[in-house]
Design an enzyme around this catalytic site. Sequence first.
Site, mmCIF file in Angstrom:
data_model
loop_
_atom_site.group_PDB
_atom_site.id
_atom_site.type_symbol
_atom_site.label_atom_id
_atom_site.label_comp_id
_atom_site.label_asym_id
_atom_site.label_seq_id
_atom_site.Cartn_x
_atom_site.Cartn_y
_atom_site.Cartn_z
ATOM 1 C CG ASP A 99 -2.324 0.474 0.910
ATOM 2 O OD1 ASP A 99 -2.497 1.700 0.837
ATOM 3 O OD2 ASP A 99 -3.232 -0.358 0.732
ATOM 4 C CG HIS A 143 -5.733 3.139 0.983
ATOM 5 N ND1 HIS A 143 -5.258 1.893 0.621
ATOM 6 C CD2 HIS A 143 -7.037 3.160 0.595
ATOM 7 C CE1 HIS A 143 -6.228 1.198 0.042
ATOM 8 N NE2 HIS A 143 -7.320 1.949 0.009
ATOM 9 C CB SER A 308 -9.344 -0.894 -0.049
ATOM 10 O OG SER A 308 -8.866 -0.288 -1.220
#
Length: 494
Positions: A99, A143, A308
């Site tokens: 990520d 994220h 996700s």
Amino acid sequence: MTYLISSLADTDRIFELTEKLYQSQIFEYVEPKFWLFVETASDHKKRPLVICTNDQYYPQQWLLNNTGQSGGIVDADIDAPEAWAITSGSPSVRIAILDNGTERNHPDLTANITGGSDATGGSGGCAYPATNGNPNWCAGDAHGTWVAGVAAAVGCTGVGVTGVAYGSKIVPVRVFQGTTLTNADWVASGINYARNNAEIINMSFTLAAPSSTVDTQISQAVTTGRGGKGVILVAASGNNAGSTPGYPSINQNVVSVGRTTNQDLRFMDSQYGPGLDLVAPGVDIWTTDLTGATGANTGDYAAVGGTSFASAAVSGAFALLLSVNPNLTISQARMLLESTTDKISLGTYSYASTPNQNNGAWNNEVGYGRVNVNNTLIAMRNSNITGPSIICTSGTFNLTFKPNVPKTWYSSNTSILTINSVTGVATRVGSGSGPVTITMRYSVLSTTYDITKEIWVGTPDVSTIKYDNGISAGGAIMFHPIPTIQYIWINRTS
């Protein structure tokens, strides 16, 4: 039936005879009768089974346990607390989070973080470039921290959230900067690092186009990772509402995951179509956030949504599987998880055998269905053939795993044992005697699976077993007169 053989033989010879008897395959077990010292494995206190449900935001984590909160359908979840009764994850099972970085010092992550790498080199326009998998503290770079929390946030602390595999470890691997900037070399480098440092790779992103460089590293991961058993790669299908999953989830060696609502329906933007494998909750998912003012929310936690986080939940589910059985190959692990899903919303979605989807009935919008990790762990625990180890006249065999899949039973020696191919009822032929392999075979499209059980037909004839010095271990048993009497327990069931 259990026998006790006594012998005036020295200890070394007893071990040899024990092994010889066991290797004959006549007996279910053969073991010396040892004197043993007892050490109690109890602190003399009774305790109830501990399942982690006391974290601050656990009541909002409907993906783990949907009780109808926020108008959801009860049990439209992955059955995490039920699964935790079997395992909450092993620290030897590591999930690599590919990520834009993971905040290593988050209080709900730090204890579960190990290792890490920055494939981007830490370059970029941020004041504090990332190192060893840290985020660079730019706006929008939360994220990876969100994803990590869903997969394996620390559990049972009384604060924050609980990860799906809260007993497993997180390996942060930074492969993109901000929310959009990456290249094939960064992603490939991240996969290369992760395949040597993790058992599961989570990729909660899609790329604009396929890449041969990335595909090569994916292939290396599934063929050479985990000592040849294969690293499990999981990826988000994407949030563009398209009828094809995004890349890299569309790669056949990657588990493609879409997202569902708390009503057990595909969320409108979740990409679907050929190549989608399964779905998991992905709306209003509570997880870890960047701490302090850089976070998306106050209080170091946030509710987020997207494929996700469905992907992260599935990565956590795979971590639970490998925590119970680390020797599963990638194909075995996928078969277990994909064939034990809940076939959600049957009034909306129909499931059928589909080319290239070999692990059960499949649907274009939700794949094999919504993951149910408790179903998977129970199936794995019970995935053996049940039935007698010795047949004197007849016996019935069954398989607790995949009971709804058409299956065919076989006997390796029909001259002494026949078996009904449908019912699994086996019958001895005359006075035939000897070892037989029972096989249960089932096929899903082009893939065939065999599960076997070794049995003995008839009454075991121990007189045929020869000791190394030529003395029979049966009939009129005679042993060399050595002063110490030794005993061997042997067992058969008829």
